[in-house]
Write an enzyme that holds these catalytic residues in place. Sequence first.
Site, PDB file in Angstrom:
ATOM      1  N   VAL A 124       0.907  -1.150   0.000  1.00 22.55           N
ATOM      2  CA  VAL A 124       0.000   0.000   0.000  1.00 22.55           C
ATOM      3  C   VAL A 124       0.944   1.198   0.000  1.00 22.55           C
ATOM      4  O   VAL A 124       1.527   1.538   1.029  1.00 22.55           O
ATOM      5  CB  VAL A 124      -0.943  -0.014   1.214  1.00 22.55           C
ATOM      6  N   PRO A 125       1.152   1.811  -1.167  1.00 16.71           N
ATOM      7  CA  PRO A 125       2.325   2.652  -1.436  1.00 16.71           C
ATOM      8  C   PRO A 125       2.282   4.064  -0.861  1.00 16.71           C
ATOM      9  O   PRO A 125       2.231   5.059  -1.594  1.00 16.71           O
ATOM     10  CB  PRO A 125       2.361   2.680  -2.965  1.00 16.71           C
ATOM     11  N   CYS A 126       2.377   4.187   0.456  1.00 19.31           N
ATOM     12  CA  CYS A 126       2.387   5.504   1.091  1.00 19.31           C
ATOM     13  C   CYS A 126       3.583   6.336   0.640  1.00 19.31           C
ATOM     14  O   CYS A 126       3.542   7.561   0.722  1.00 19.31           O
ATOM     15  CB  CYS A 126       2.312   5.383   2.608  1.00 19.31           C
ATOM     16  N   HIS A 127       4.629   5.688   0.117  1.00 18.84           N
ATOM     17  CA  HIS A 127       5.772   6.442  -0.405  1.00 18.84           C
ATOM     18  C   HIS A 127       5.402   7.252  -1.641  1.00 18.84           C
ATOM     19  O   HIS A 127       6.120   8.174  -2.010  1.00 18.84           O
ATOM     20  CB  HIS A 127       6.946   5.493  -0.712  1.00 18.84           C
ATOM     21  N   ARG A 128       4.257   6.946  -2.262  1.00 20.91           N
ATOM     22  CA  ARG A 128       3.813   7.680  -3.455  1.00 20.91           C
ATOM     23  C   ARG A 128       2.981   8.915  -3.119  1.00 20.91           C
ATOM     24  O   ARG A 128       2.442   9.550  -4.010  1.00 20.91           O
ATOM     25  CB  ARG A 128       3.004   6.751  -4.362  1.00 20.91           C
TER      26      ARG A 128
END
Length: 175
Positions: free
Chosen positions: A134-138
């Site tokens: 779940v790409p919170c880095h994006r």
Amino acid sequence: MLDVAFGSVPTPVGDVLVAVTGQGVVATSFGDGPAVRRRVLDRLGALEADDPGRARAAREEMAAYFAGRLRRFTVPLDWRLTSPLQRRVLGTLHETVPYGRVTTYGGLADRSGAGVPARAIGSIMGGNPIPIIVPCHRVVAGSGLGGFSGGEGVESKRWLLTLEGYLPPTLDWTL
């Protein structure tokens, strides 16, 4: 009683832990070790499963992602460590921001329809139990990268966004 199988993948940003229930990946973590695993088990009120095969698909996908061969995770997710608000925001992120793209905190607030300000989105990203998949880095700030609570902080975020081609590699960047 709920049980959780664990697996770990060595990556350029350190070991990444995957925790998998019978429903799917319930947690990932930058770093591995008994204390990290115990925190996951305690949060879930679960026991550790003696089933390394259950985490195999998640480990394989994580390794492929870090090798630059995977752009979309397909392993099922178990959202039980999220509140309804977190689930709405993180689910929107997971479903609508693909590999190599980013959104802003404010953009995600609008897109999710959660009715919370951008600052609250930052807190939700910081509490994401399934980072990378779940790409919170994006999720970035309107004026730059913003923060990141995983791994080595913003440097891990920078590395992940470079891997995905959003940021250009620096001279010292290696896959």
